[in-house]
Design an enzyme around this catalytic site. Structure first.
Site, PDB file in Angstrom:
ATOM      1  N   THR A 193      33.402  42.194  33.273  1.00 48.87           N
ATOM      2  CA  THR A 193      32.660  43.248  33.997  1.00 48.87           C
ATOM      3  C   THR A 193      31.566  43.888  33.154  1.00 48.87           C
ATOM      4  O   THR A 193      30.403  43.802  33.499  1.00 48.87           O
ATOM      5  CB  THR A 193      33.544  44.352  34.578  1.00 48.87           C
ATOM      6  OG1 THR A 193      34.421  43.767  35.546  1.00 48.87           O
ATOM      7  CG2 THR A 193      32.710  45.441  35.280  1.00 48.87           C
ATOM      8  N   TRP A 249      42.222  39.377  32.197  1.00 48.53           N
ATOM      9  CA  TRP A 249      41.176  39.024  33.175  1.00 48.53           C
ATOM     10  C   TRP A 249      40.814  37.541  33.026  1.00 48.53           C
ATOM     11  O   TRP A 249      40.656  36.844  34.005  1.00 48.53           O
ATOM     12  CB  TRP A 249      39.939  39.887  32.930  1.00 48.53           C
ATOM     13  CG  TRP A 249      39.821  41.132  33.736  1.00 48.53           C
ATOM     14  CD1 TRP A 249      38.868  41.401  34.675  1.00 48.53           C
ATOM     15  CD2 TRP A 249      40.659  42.292  33.708  1.00 48.53           C
ATOM     16  NE1 TRP A 249      39.074  42.657  35.213  1.00 48.53           N
ATOM     17  CE2 TRP A 249      40.166  43.214  34.646  1.00 48.53           C
ATOM     18  CE3 TRP A 249      41.803  42.637  32.970  1.00 48.53           C
ATOM     19  CZ2 TRP A 249      40.756  44.464  34.863  1.00 48.53           C
ATOM     20  CZ3 TRP A 249      42.398  43.867  33.181  1.00 48.53           C
ATOM     21  CH2 TRP A 249      41.868  44.764  34.128  1.00 48.53           C
ATOM     22  N   ASN A 287      44.124  39.194  36.627  1.00 51.01           N
ATOM     23  CA  ASN A 287      43.433  40.194  37.421  1.00 51.01           C
ATOM     24  C   ASN A 287      42.633  39.622  38.590  1.00 51.01           C
ATOM     25  O   ASN A 287      41.663  38.884  38.383  1.00 51.01           O
ATOM     26  CB  ASN A 287      42.488  41.018  36.544  1.00 51.01           C
ATOM     27  CG  ASN A 287      41.836  42.136  37.350  1.00 51.01           C
ATOM     28  OD1 ASN A 287      42.523  43.036  37.811  1.00 51.01           O
ATOM     29  ND2 ASN A 287      40.537  42.054  37.555  1.00 51.01           N
ATOM     30  N   GLU A 288      43.022  40.013  39.779  1.00 48.83           N
ATOM     31  CA  GLU A 288      42.279  39.697  41.018  1.00 48.83           C
ATOM     32  C   GLU A 288      41.975  38.220  41.202  1.00 48.83           C
ATOM     33  O   GLU A 288      41.038  37.850  41.909  1.00 48.83           O
ATOM     34  CB  GLU A 288      40.981  40.521  41.082  1.00 48.83           C
ATOM     35  CG  GLU A 288      41.269  41.993  41.279  1.00 48.83           C
ATOM     36  CD  GLU A 288      40.029  42.857  41.434  1.00 48.83           C
ATOM     37  OE1 GLU A 288      38.918  42.337  41.330  1.00 48.83           O
ATOM     38  OE2 GLU A 288      40.204  44.066  41.672  1.00 48.83           O
ATOM     39  N   GLU A 300      44.880  49.273  40.317  1.00 44.07           N
ATOM     40  CA  GLU A 300      43.481  49.554  39.970  1.00 44.07           C
ATOM     41  C   GLU A 300      42.844  50.209  41.188  1.00 44.07           C
ATOM     42  O   GLU A 300      42.963  49.694  42.313  1.00 44.07           O
ATOM     43  CB  GLU A 300      42.716  48.283  39.582  1.00 44.07           C
ATOM     44  CG  GLU A 300      41.301  48.610  39.082  1.00 44.07           C
ATOM     45  CD  GLU A 300      40.434  47.380  38.851  1.00 44.07           C
ATOM     46  OE1 GLU A 300      40.879  46.426  38.184  1.00 44.07           O
ATOM     47  OE2 GLU A 300      39.289  47.384  39.364  1.00 44.07           O
ATOM     48  N   ARG A 338      35.011  51.570  47.376  1.00 43.86           N
ATOM     49  CA  ARG A 338      35.581  50.645  48.341  1.00 43.86           C
ATOM     50  C   ARG A 338      37.004  51.078  48.625  1.00 43.86           C
ATOM     51  O   ARG A 338      37.586  51.750  47.770  1.00 43.86           O
ATOM     52  CB  ARG A 338      35.532  49.200  47.812  1.00 43.86           C
ATOM     53  CG  ARG A 338      36.351  48.975  46.533  1.00 43.86           C
ATOM     54  CD  ARG A 338      36.301  47.543  46.098  1.00 43.86           C
ATOM     55  NE  ARG A 338      35.118  47.229  45.303  1.00 43.86           N
ATOM     56  CZ  ARG A 338      35.030  47.302  43.968  1.00 43.86           C
ATOM     57  NH1 ARG A 338      36.078  47.681  43.271  1.00 43.86           N
ATOM     58  NH2 ARG A 338      33.942  47.000  43.312  1.00 43.86           N
TER      59      ARG A 338
HETATM   60  C1  147 Z   1      37.336  45.110  40.042  1.00 41.09           C
HETATM   61  C2  147 Z   1      37.714  44.582  38.666  1.00 41.09           C
HETATM   62  O1  147 Z   1      39.076  44.313  38.565  1.00 41.09           O
HETATM   63  C3  147 Z   1      37.280  45.470  37.539  1.00 41.09           C
HETATM   64  O2  147 Z   1      37.335  44.735  36.334  1.00 41.09           O
HETATM   65  C4  147 Z   1      35.910  46.008  37.781  1.00 41.09           C
HETATM   66  O3  147 Z   1      35.012  44.935  37.839  1.00 41.09           O
HETATM   67  C5  147 Z   1      35.897  46.757  39.081  1.00 41.09           C
HETATM   68  C6  147 Z   1      34.554  47.391  39.367  1.00 41.09           C
HETATM   69  O4  147 Z   1      34.566  48.092  40.579  1.00 41.09           O
HETATM   70  O5  147 Z   1      36.196  45.889  40.141  1.00 41.09           O
HETATM   71  O6  147 Z   1      37.053  43.994  40.814  1.00 41.09           O
HETATM   72  C7  147 Z   1      36.664  44.096  42.101  1.00 41.09           C
HETATM   73  C8  147 Z   1      35.411  43.659  42.427  1.00 41.09           C
HETATM   74  C9  147 Z   1      35.016  43.631  43.755  1.00 41.09           C
HETATM   75  C10 147 Z   1      35.881  44.037  44.744  1.00 41.09           C
HETATM   76  C11 147 Z   1      37.149  44.475  44.407  1.00 41.09           C
HETATM   77  C12 147 Z   1      37.533  44.506  43.080  1.00 41.09           C
HETATM   78  N1  147 Z   1      35.481  44.021  46.076  1.00 41.09           N
HETATM   79  O7  147 Z   1      34.290  43.727  46.348  1.00 41.09           O
HETATM   80  O8  147 Z   1      36.283  44.300  46.980  1.00 41.09           O
END
Ligand code: 147
Length: 672
Positions: free
Chosen positions: A79, A121, A167-168, A244, A370
């Site tokens: 990020t 990540w 992560n995600e 998160e 969001r």
């Molecule tokens: C999250 C990440 O886990 C973090 O590292 C950081 O990048 C954060 C910033 O807002 O966002 O990742 C996401 C990125 C996009 C979405 C959700 C989580 N999304 O678009 O729904």
């Protein structure tokens, strides 16, 4: 503030611990990483750094966080930069890299009870076992993660409480079970697994179908749930976390977002922990998600930092609760308020203490990044709190108040101590305005900590010289913010090791900066598609600049080339299309290139270069639309930049491919 609003009725809210309690409260946290969000914090002057850490972690002082979640660095962009791995390569381990160890130690110093949570990540390429997935060899990945947990204990006496999966990104049932088994075998039965740091599904439905998986996972952690849960998640019986959340600009709307979700993640979504991305915005403001932290500290050269309003919103909950406390039952002090807003009530384990947090954040003043927030109304209202059950005997409640202002003429009230209020016949009446937060608590503790104002902010200092001498081995040098690749200070003794056979050190200097990533990572985002490394520094609005560095690519597994650059922009996960003015030297080929981007798709000039074996000195002056390059003090090129070339940005150094390169004696001067 505590007067009745004349013309309207009062609504009764009953706070009662009889007839069933709610869930166990697990704490409020902040997330350092995902990625490099604390990069600029480490090199603050000691005084300000300690003050900042107190605002974040000291109990009864500021945010007084219950949980610190950190990234398990993967040598890849996550990020706002890349965080160092404890195993760049399969054959080595090191627990001196990066700044998360330091941060965890500092947090524990202030609050020995703070819970620690690690999550990767990205992973170094070798963890993919020849693929781009960390699940190809589950035992190997679990070993990698367990080594990080062991390292925390062995080198820092840190007990890791929670660990996540990836992560995600996709989670994997087999890997999750293997991780559980191997944690148990390694003596880490108390390390609880949070899964899957993404969406509610498929992890919730998988848990319902698979008893072994259900016993492996303790907590379902989701991101940005918008305060909503799903029935399948509740049906698992697991603790539910917003592992998160937030990620909102830390002005008063951000504070409103945070106040609303801290309450409503439980009232609406049964979530018993909420963790802020990020802990502290300690990254250059031109990087993605500027100021999406509980406070801001991105000016270490000046010592300037800002305690932002989300810190005091956090204090409303954290200073008067602890992990292990219990929410009261729904409609027994946990509910939406009739006029809008919400109330949560928590009791200590022995039920001697009670803390109630009320928020009345309006829609437009509590928007988060969001997800979409459906419209709703909040109006001023009177409520009568009726204390029942164990709490019927409470005589007084201490009251803390915030009112977020959205009017420039009107200051906000932040975490104001209103003192004790008498509870008469178990009742307390409160007038609630809009955009307010109240804490009512039996605890006489709590403090709005303050330090005298830090120094004023100043621009990044020029001229700037970095010899890398003052750092410990494996440290990341001050103010550098690596975007792809992984750079650390290494000692000259390694330069004479067999790895560098035949290459003589350049000078009498002991320390150099080495780029260590040798293959593309198991990436989190697209940054590494560029297959080059880049480390930025300075000021995103620099235009005319001279940068110089000594660089060497003579090592085994070396990079094909090195660069210095100015006017660098487009970073974070977009670093694959980073732009700027780049001067690449390819020493083996004895060639140079001037490009408008890191990926070298925008070629401006190229030619032969009389590069030496070993160290070379690259100089780049960019002024107006002119670029002049020097190699070892001799002019190599002088050219006019095409109109579309980047006009301003950071200084940078890096490599043309993944592979080792060393840098020393880095200089930046004003180019005017
Ligand atoms: C999250 C990440 O886990 C973090 O590292 C950081 O990048 C954060 C910033 O807002 O966002 O990742 C996401 C990125 C996009 C979405 C959700 C989580 N999304 O678009 O729904």
């Amino acid at each position: 503030i505590f007067f009745m609003c004349v013309s309207s009725d009062t609504q009764i809210i009953t706070i009662d611990d009889t007839g069933g309690l709610g869930r166990r409260f697990d704490g409020i946290g902040g997330l350092s990483g995902g990625g490099a969000t604390s990069r600029l914090l480490v090199n603050y002057p000691d005084k300000q750094r300690n003050e900042i850490l107190d605002y974040l972690f000291q109990p009864n002082f500021g945010a007084s966080l219950h949980i610190l979640k950190v990234e398990i660095g993967g040598d890849a962009q996550s990020t706002d930069g890349t965080e160092a791995s404890h195993m760049h390569n399969s054959w080595e381990e090191n627990y001196e890299r990066g700044y998360e160890w330091w941060l965890m130690v500092e947090a524990k110093k202030r609050n020995p009870d703070i819970k620690l949570y690690g999550l990767p990540w990205a992973f170094p390429g070798w963890v993919g076992a020849g693929t781009r997935s960390p699940y190809t060899n589950p035992e190997m990945t679990a070993t990698y993660i367990i080594k990080w947990i062991q390292g925390a204990l062995k080198y820092y006496n840190l007990t890791i409480d929670y660990v996540g999966i990836w992560n995600e990104r996709s989670y994997d049932i087999k890997y999750t079970k293997v991780l559980r088994q191997m944690l148990d075998k390694s003596g880490f039965q108390n390390v609880r697994i949070v899964a899957a740091d993404g969406n509610w599904t498929p992890v919730s439905t998988d848990i319902l179908k698979d008893a072994e998986l259900a016993s492996a996972i303790d907590i379902i952690g989701v991101h940005y749930p918008g305060t909503n849960t799903i029935a399948d998640a509740v049906a698992t019986g697991k603790q539910l976390w917003a592992s998160e959340d937030y990620s909102t600009f830390n002005d008063n709307v951000g504070a409103g977002c945070w106040a609303r979700i801290l309450n409503q993640n439980y009232v609406n979504g049964d979530m018993t922990s909420t963790i802020s991305w990020n802990l502290i915005a300690s990254y250059y403001s031109a990087l993605p998600y500027d100021r999406d932290g509980l406070m801001t500290a991105n000016s270490p050269w000046s010592g300037y930092y800002r305690v932002e309003s989300p810190i005091w919103i956090t204090a409303h909950t954290t200073q008067f609760t602890s992990p292990g406390w219990t929410y009261l039952g729904k409609k027994q002090g946990v509910q939406f308020l009739p006029g809008g807003g919400s109330i949560v009530s928590l009791a200590s384990q022995d039920r001697m203490d009670l803390t109630v947090i009320i928020e009345t954040m309006s829609h437009n003043h509590s928007l988060c990044i969001r997800p979409f927030l459906p419209p709703y109304e909040v109006r001023q209202q009177n409520i009568t709190i009726q204390l029942k059950g164990t709490f019927a005997k409470v005589q007084k409640l201490y009251v803390w108040h915030s009112k977020l202002s959205f009017d420039d003429q009107q200051p906000s009230t932040l975490f104001e101590n209103l003192g004790p209020f008498h509870v008469v016949n178990g009742e307390l009446q409160i007038y609630l305005g809009i955009d307010e937060i109240y804490t009512l608590t039996t605890l006489a503790t709590g403090q709005k900590g303050t330090y005298t104002d830090p120094p004023a902010p100043t621009p990044f200092p020029l001229p700037y010289m970095e010899t890398f001498e003052e750092y410990k081995e494996n440290a990341e040098p001050s103010n550098f913010a690596q975007q792809t690749g992984s750079f650390e200070v290494i000692s000259l003794k390694y330069l004479s090791s067999p790895v560098n056979s035949g290459v003589m050190p350049f000078s009498s200097s002991l320390h150099v900066l080495r780029q260590v990533v040798q293959q593309p990572p198991v990436a989190w985002c697209d940054a590494e598609n560029v297959k080059a490394s880049i480390n930025i520094i300075g000021n995103s609005s620099w235009t005319d600049l001279y940068v110089q560095v000594d660089a060497m690519t003579g090592q085994v597994n070396a990079s094909d080339g090195v660069f210095v650059a100015t006017r660098v922009a487009n970073l974070g996960c977009e670093a694959f299309e980073a732009v700027g003015v780049f001067f690449f030297l390819f020493p083996d080929k004895k060639k140079y290139e001037v490009t408008g981007d890191l990926a070298r798709t925008q070629l401006i000039a190229n030619g032969n270069a009389d590069a030496k074996t070993g160290w070379n000195t690259l100089g780049l002056l960019v002024k107006n639309n002119l670029a002049v390059g020097t190699l070892n003090g001799q002019e190599l090129f002088g050219l006019m930049l095409p109109e579309k070339t980047s006009k301003m940005g950071f200084a940078a150094l890096g490599t043309g491919s993944f592979g080792i390169a060393d840098f020393d004696n880095f200089q930046i001067r004003d180019g005017k």
